[in-house]
Design a protein around this motif. Structure first.
Motif, short mmCIF file in Angstrom:
data_model
loop_
_atom_site.label_atom_id
_atom_site.label_comp_id
_atom_site.label_asym_id
_atom_site.label_seq_id
_atom_site.Cartn_x
_atom_site.Cartn_y
_atom_site.Cartn_z
N PRO A 198 9.22 -15.64 -9.63
CA PRO A 198 10.26 -14.37 -9.82
C PRO A 198 9.70 -13.35 -9.64
N ALA A 199 9.49 -12.64 -8.10
CA ALA A 199 9.38 -11.10 -8.59
C ALA A 199 10.16 -10.03 -8.18
N ARG A 200 9.52 -8.61 -8.81
CA ARG A 200 10.74 -7.47 -9.05
C ARG A 200 10.06 -6.21 -8.40
N TYR A 201 10.58 -5.39 -8.29
CA TYR A 201 10.51 -4.54 -6.84
C TYR A 201 10.20 -3.26 -8.10
N VAL A 202 9.31 -3.04 -8.83
CA VAL A 202 8.99 -1.28 -9.60
C VAL A 202 9.08 -0.03 -8.88
N SER A 203 9.67 1.15 -9.33
CA SER A 203 9.26 2.06 -8.83
C SER A 203 8.85 3.29 -9.64
N GLY A 204 7.91 3.24 -9.71
CA GLY A 204 7.20 4.99 -10.56
C GLY A 204 6.03 6.05 -9.94
N TYR A 205 5.24 5.75 -10.42
CA TYR A 205 4.10 7.36 -10.50
C TYR A 205 3.08 6.44 -10.59
N LEU A 206 2.24 7.19 -9.48
CA LEU A 206 0.23 6.34 -9.86
C LEU A 206 -0.37 7.44 -10.32
N PHE A 207 -1.52 7.80 -10.97
CA PHE A 207 -2.56 8.37 -11.68
C PHE A 207 -3.44 8.12 -9.91
N THR A 208 -3.22 8.61 -9.34
CA THR A 208 -4.62 8.10 -8.09
C THR A 208 -5.85 8.69 -8.13
N ASP A 209 -6.83 7.71 -7.83
CA ASP A 209 -8.30 8.17 -8.45
C ASP A 209 -9.27 7.66 -7.28
N ARG A 210 -9.23 8.85 -5.89
CA ARG A 210 -10.43 7.96 -4.88
C ARG A 210 -11.30 7.56 -5.68
N LYS A 211 -12.13 7.75 -6.89
CA LYS A 211 -13.21 7.51 -6.79
C LYS A 211 -12.73 5.80 -7.17
N LYS A 212 -11.78 5.16 -7.39
CA LYS A 212 -11.18 3.66 -7.81
C LYS A 212 -11.65 2.88 -6.69
N GLY A 213 -11.13 3.63 -4.76
CA GLY A 213 -10.71 3.17 -3.75
C GLY A 213 -9.01 3.57 -3.84
N ASP A 214 -8.66 4.26 -4.31
CA ASP A 214 -6.70 3.88 -3.90
C ASP A 214 -6.59 4.68 -3.35
N ARG A 215 -5.35 4.44 -2.22
CA ARG A 215 -5.47 4.82 -0.84
C ARG A 215 -3.82 5.47 -1.25
#
Length: 323
Positions: A198-215
């Motif tokens: 079972p899988a569901r789609y989640v919409s939201g926000y991310l506090f982005t951290d480029r140092k952690k590799g977020d793209r």
């Protein structure tokens, strides 16, 4: 982590429209690991807000602007306190597959086991799964398989806004080898459901951290996947950034796919084209949120387009493709 969120949405109409009816899913969820401290919506032109809870437990606000207007601005502000979820084990026993096949799990998660909308298995997805060795899930336990799936999607696709649109099927990303978080989430959900997870789609926000590799784009909404594992309930995976969800993720709405949870959508009455501008800011909480600087948003430009009869309602399918 204490986070401030500001989400500004502005519709601009080439000619004044007579009425707009809008529906919003912008209020962050309340849960064990996410405490909603404050939330408010500002509308211009002013309108009376109503709300309800949809079948998936999401807070939905709706309103009607019944007078002529050539611009509609929606400002959502929230302060949310998040916590890291419990640490997961390296893997699960193979009996988890039997627990997933139980009548209880099948009934409780029925909606999230069925193909739906954008999250469907296609010929292109079948070929992708075979090429990546993703068509043999029971050779490993579900959690190990999910971690590998998360990493495979991250490695297989470039993060490139503009390659796909909000209404693009997953084949567009599969064929181009690029897309954004919405595409990656739909691909992962389709594979999970094909595996019987079972899988569901989640919409939201991310506090982005480029140092952690977020793209992912820090100035846009975000999307990820939650998968039900009977031993741990719903577990979040972010294939855009190859991480498990944590305190930097703020969940807003959950559904079967993106079509269940767009931040805004509605209709307007009038003979006019519309353009949309969006600005999102997620930051560590301060004493007060700064007032939104509307003039920092680019003013939409018109390239010409379709026009409808003056008495027809034109559906304004929002174009806030999640990044």
């Amino acid at each position: 982590m204490l986070l401030d969120i500001r989400h500004v949405t502005r519709y601009h109409y080439e000619h004044p429209v007579r009425e707009s009816v809008m529906e919003l899913r912008m209020q962050p969820q309340k849960s064990v690991r996410q405490r909603l401290i404050s939330f408010d919506l500002d509308l211009e032109p002013r309108a009376q807000l109503f709300s309800y809870i949809d079948p998936f437990g999401n807070a939905v606000h709706h309103f009607d602007v019944p007078q002529p207007h050539d611009e509609l601005t929606i400002v959502a502000r929230a302060t949310v306190e998040t916590q890291e979820p419990p640490e997961l084990p390296a893997g699960l026993d193979l009996g988890e597959w039997d627990r997933l096949n139980s009548s209880f799990t099948q009934a409780e998660c029925f909606d999230f086991l069925q193909p739906h909308g954008f999250a469907v298995k296609t010929d292109a997805l079948t070929q992708f799964m075979a090429a990546k060795g993703l068509d043999r899930p029971r050779l490993r336990d579900p959690l190990t398989g999910l971690r590998q799936l998360n990493e495979t999607i991250y490695s297989a696709f470039d993060y490139e806004p503009g390659v796909t649109r909000a209404d693009s099927p997953i084949d567009h990303a599969l064929e181009s080898g690029a897309g954004v978080c919405q595409d990656f989430a739909h691909i992962m959900i389709a594979i999970c459901r094909d595996w019987g997870l079972p899988a569901r789609y989640v919409s939201g926000y991310l506090f982005t951290d480029r140092k952690k590799g977020d793209r992912s784009d820090p100035d846009a909404t975000h999307a990820w996947v939650e998968v039900f594992l009977p031993s741990h309930r719903w577990v979040g995976f972010d294939p855009t950034n190859n991480i498990l969800t944590g305190e930097r993720h703020v969940a807003v709405a959950m559904g079967r796919d993106y079509s269940d949870v767009p931040p805004s959508r509605g209709v307007y009455k009038g003979d006019s084209d519309s353009q949309l501008a969006v600005d999102v800011a997620v930051s560590k909480a301060k004493s007060a949120l700064a007032e939104p600087e509307f003039f920092n948003l680019p003013r939409p430009t018109f390239r010409g387009g379709r026009r409808r009869g003056v008495d027809a309602f034109r559906e304004e399918q929002q174009q806030q493709q999640q990044q």
